[in-house]
Design an enzyme around this catalytic site. Structure first.
Site, mmCIF file in Angstrom:
data_model
loop_
_atom_site.group_PDB
_atom_site.id
_atom_site.type_symbol
_atom_site.label_atom_id
_atom_site.label_comp_id
_atom_site.label_asym_id
_atom_site.label_seq_id
_atom_site.Cartn_x
_atom_site.Cartn_y
_atom_site.Cartn_z
ATOM 1 C CE1 TYR A 144 -56.591 30.881 30.144
ATOM 2 C CE2 TYR A 144 -58.458 29.374 30.053
ATOM 3 C CZ TYR A 144 -57.086 29.594 30.064
ATOM 4 O OH TYR A 144 -56.223 28.527 29.989
ATOM 5 C CG ASP A 239 -57.390 35.681 37.082
ATOM 6 O OD1 ASP A 239 -57.751 34.719 36.363
ATOM 7 O OD2 ASP A 239 -56.227 36.130 37.056
ATOM 8 C CE LYS A 272 -51.484 36.234 31.380
ATOM 9 N NZ LYS A 272 -51.159 35.492 30.149
#
Ligand code: KE4
Length: 431
Positions: A144, A239, A272
């Protein structure tokens, strides 16, 4: 059972917010039941609106690597807020943060700060297409990368055929430019590049896939992926929104660089942890790729709150704490102790459980062996996971409310917290 206050709040929330949440996974639909409405957090703990304390292994889905309310981070955020919440103009602190991230990620010469992982991944995709002049992108089932249209795509019928939308509202015309392959499947990778290599702008991958709970890209797979991207002039996009500054100070790419001589991705995406809990993410690459970005080049990308002064203060303070010598060694040891304890508890209970960890990130499956791809993840025992999740929640331990999500340990988790968690697990494994 959840308190009446949580249930009442959930009813109220569902009247004004779709599903009662601002991000779907928070609604507990994967595990069932009523989400807990969190009132405050401190250290390794969350406290819901009833004052019930939970040992927190979500950490806001990754950002809270120091635990909640770290004094140095709070002090930096308050001071920055006093100087102004947002200017829409460059600040010295954005430069400082960029410099410190680039020192830790040698594959990047420059980066651009944005406000979310989705925005960073979407921008990295546009940059890859703009830099290569190609349309096709490759992603992997189970990974994702945020909710940009081109990334909400599932595999087409045949190998390397057109993708299909996983979400309403994503036009087929968009999905057809995304090829979705099986994670860790070298043959599929070879075939896709053989078939359409010259059309592939980039391959985007979660190097350790936290959106499949915890699945590592094998070294042979990653090595071949790097070779094929290089051979065909495609850009490899890492990612690292979840793994960046979480699995190691240099992210997952530093782990693969230690195992594959000369390895480096072409573009990296972060989020994050680098925001420390505030809305901040980034994408970066070598100078020859970043030169394509506006205002230098033709690839447009912008954001009102990009590099926000309060968010950058939070990120910078967080980064400076995790850079301390020994930080990741201690965090890794703590996470490994938890995972080892989980394996032991499951073995004693005669329950098949496979678990893995890297740095402050861990995952576990009710399965005989660690899954290597999405199909194997979904074949694990979800019913047992859901029972285990709720049994742990009832015992004050808050895990990710979905079996395809990773969990996280912070520097604030004490040995007592781990022992309490394992005691809860020994009971929960019998549910
Ligand atoms: P955000 O837009 O949520 O900041 O980042 C998107 C994203 C990109 N890349 C990876 C590898 C990610 O894990 C994420 C977001 N992760 C999810 C949890 N799996 C965030 C939680 C949520 O969606 O509510």
């Amino acid at each position: 059972m959840p308190s009446s206050r949580n249930a009442a709040l959930f009813d109220r929330a569902q009247a004004v917010i779709p599903g009662g949440v601002n991000s779907p996974v928070r609604a507990f639909r994967a595990v069932g039941g009523t989400p807990r409405f969190i009132h405050r957090a401190q250290g390794a703990y969350l406290f819901d609106v009833e004052g019930t304390r939970f040992i927190d292994y979500i950490g806001s889905w990754g950002p809270m690597i120091l635990g909640h309310g770290h004094p140095a981070v709070l002090e930096a955020v308050v001071a920055a807020a006093r100087d102004g919440l947002s200017f829409g103009a460059p600040t010295e602190r954005e430069v400082e943060l960029a410099e410190e991230i680039l020192q830790l990620v040698p594959s990047m010469d420059q980066l651009r700060l944005v406000s979310s992982g989705t925005e960073a991944a979407m921008s990295a995709l546009r940059l890859a297409r703009g830099a290569t002049g190609r349309k096709l992108i490759v992603k992997f089932e189970g990974c994702y990368h945020g909710h940009a249209d081109a990334l909400l795509v599932k595999a087409g019928s045949g190998l390397a055929t057109f993708g299909h939308p996983t979400s309403a509202g994503v036009p087929e015309e968009v999905a057809r430019h995304t090829v979705v392959l099986e994670y860790n499947n070298v043959e599929a990778l070879e075939a896709a590049f053989a078939l359409r290599g010259e059309q592939i702008a980039c391959v985007m991958i979660e190097p350790i896939c936290g959106n499949m709970n915890f699945v590592r890209a094998s070294v042979p797979f990653m090595k071949r992926l790097r070779e094929l991207c290089t051979e065909h002039g495609s850009l490899l996009v890492f990612d690292e929104v979840m793994t960046g500054f979480r699995v190691a100070l240099g992210g997952a790419q530093s782990l693969y660089a230690a195992l594959i001589p000369g390895f480096a991705p072409d573009i990296s995406v972060f989020g994050k942890v680098i925001g420390g809990g505030m809305p901040l993410a980034a994408f970066g690459a070598r100078r020859d790729v970043m030169r394509h970005l506006a205002p230098l080049g033709a690839v447009y990308q912008a954001g009102t709150l990009s590099g926000n002064p309060v968010a950058t203060a939070c990120g910078l303070a967080t980064l400076r704490e995790i850079r301390r010598p020994g930080f990741f060694e201690e965090l890794s040891a703590c996470t490994q102790a938890l995972v080892t304890g989980l394996r032991t508890a499951a073995a004693e209970a005669g329950v098949p459980l496979a678990a893995d960890s890297e740095g402050g990130m861990f995952g576990f499956f009710f399965a005989e062996a660690l899954p290597q791809n999405y199909g194997q993840v979904m074949a694990s025992d979800s019913a047992r996971f859901n029972r285990f999740f709720h049994a742990m929640l009832a015992r004050g331990v808050y895990l990710a409310p979905a079996m395809y999500e990773a969990c996280f340990v912070s520097a604030a988790h004490s040995d007592q917290d781990l022992q309490a968690s394992l005691e809860a697990a020994r009971a929960a494994l019998r549910c």
